[in-house]
Motif scaffolding. Structure first.
Motif, PDB file in Angstrom:
ATOM      1  N   TYR A 123       0.833  -1.200   0.000  1.00 47.26           N
ATOM      2  CA  TYR A 123       0.000   0.000   0.000  1.00 47.26           C
ATOM      3  C   TYR A 123       0.867   1.248   0.000  1.00 47.26           C
ATOM      4  CZ  TYR A 123      -3.961  -3.004   1.238  1.00 47.26           C
ATOM      5  OH  TYR A 123      -4.912  -3.967   1.256  1.00 47.26           O
ATOM      6  N   ASP A 132      -0.366   7.280   1.951  1.00 45.12           N
ATOM      7  CA  ASP A 132      -1.240   8.407   1.647  1.00 45.12           C
ATOM      8  C   ASP A 132      -1.867   8.946   2.932  1.00 45.12           C
ATOM      9  OD1 ASP A 132      -2.901   6.327   2.215  1.00 45.12           O
ATOM     10  OD2 ASP A 132      -4.066   6.431   0.363  1.00 45.12           O
ATOM     11  N   VAL A 133      -2.791   9.866   2.782  1.00 42.00           N
ATOM     12  CA  VAL A 133      -3.392  10.507   3.946  1.00 42.00           C
ATOM     13  C   VAL A 133      -4.197   9.505   4.773  1.00 42.00           C
ATOM     14  CG1 VAL A 133      -5.490  11.307   2.790  1.00 42.00           C
ATOM     15  CG2 VAL A 133      -4.582  12.580   4.732  1.00 42.00           C
ATOM     16  N   TYR A 134      -4.809   8.506   4.152  1.00 42.02           N
ATOM     17  CA  TYR A 134      -5.573   7.498   4.887  1.00 42.02           C
ATOM     18  C   TYR A 134      -4.651   6.656   5.768  1.00 42.02           C
ATOM     19  CZ  TYR A 134      -9.306   8.783   1.725  1.00 42.02           C
ATOM     20  OH  TYR A 134     -10.246   9.483   1.032  1.00 42.02           O
ATOM     21  N   PHE A 135      -3.495   6.311   5.240  1.00 37.96           N
ATOM     22  CA  PHE A 135      -2.507   5.571   6.023  1.00 37.96           C
ATOM     23  C   PHE A 135      -2.053   6.400   7.217  1.00 37.96           C
ATOM     24  CE2 PHE A 135       2.056   5.168   6.851  1.00 37.96           C
ATOM     25  CZ  PHE A 135       2.070   3.908   7.423  1.00 37.96           C
ATOM     26  N   GLN A 136      -1.819   7.667   7.021  1.00 38.85           N
ATOM     27  CA  GLN A 136      -1.340   8.521   8.109  1.00 38.85           C
ATOM     28  C   GLN A 136      -2.395   8.700   9.191  1.00 38.85           C
ATOM     29  OE1 GLN A 136       0.043  12.006   6.085  1.00 38.85           O
ATOM     30  NE2 GLN A 136       1.740  10.919   5.109  1.00 38.85           N
ATOM     31  N   VAL A 137      -3.663   8.813   8.799  1.00 37.71           N
ATOM     32  CA  VAL A 137      -4.747   8.906   9.783  1.00 37.71           C
ATOM     33  C   VAL A 137      -4.855   7.583  10.547  1.00 37.71           C
ATOM     34  CG1 VAL A 137      -7.258   9.086  10.028  1.00 37.71           C
ATOM     35  CG2 VAL A 137      -6.036  10.682   8.572  1.00 37.71           C
ATOM     36  N   ALA A 138      -4.742   6.472   9.853  1.00 34.65           N
ATOM     37  CA  ALA A 138      -4.799   5.173  10.519  1.00 34.65           C
ATOM     38  C   ALA A 138      -3.630   4.988  11.476  1.00 34.65           C
ATOM     39  CB  ALA A 138      -4.810   4.058   9.478  1.00 34.65           C
ATOM     40  N   THR A 156      -4.337   6.907  14.557  1.00 38.55           N
ATOM     41  CA  THR A 156      -5.378   6.208  15.305  1.00 38.55           C
ATOM     42  C   THR A 156      -4.803   5.035  16.079  1.00 38.55           C
ATOM     43  OG1 THR A 156      -6.993   6.854  13.635  1.00 38.55           O
ATOM     44  CG2 THR A 156      -7.604   5.056  15.107  1.00 38.55           C
TER      45      THR A 156
END
Length: 74
Positions: A20, A23-29, A32
């Motif tokens: 993967y 990206d921004v989704y990875f950084q938010v995850a 979290t």
């Protein structure tokens, strides 16, 4: 104290193995995962403090608190 770096390492290893992108989704995850693992560690310490105040030794209190947070009651 080892929980947060271990969680980050697991996330990075999983993302790398799956291929993967970062990206921004990875950084938010990732943020979290850091927050949830830190919260879990804080709650284990709080439970252990309460159990130690009830008369258990430090090791018994830490083990019992970890079992409480993991959902196992045996």
């Amino acid at each position: 104290m080892l929980v947060v770096p271990l969680g980050v390492l697991g996330v990075l290893l999983g993302v790398t193995l799956r291929g993967y992108s970062n990206d921004v989704y990875f950084q938010v995850a990732l943020i979290t995962i850091i927050g949830l693992s830190a919260k879990n560690a804080i709650l284990i310490i709080e439970f252990a403090k309460d159990l130690q105040a009830q008369g258990k030794t430090a090791v018994e209190a830490a083990l019992a608190a970890a079992h409480l947070r993991s959902g196992r009651y045996s």
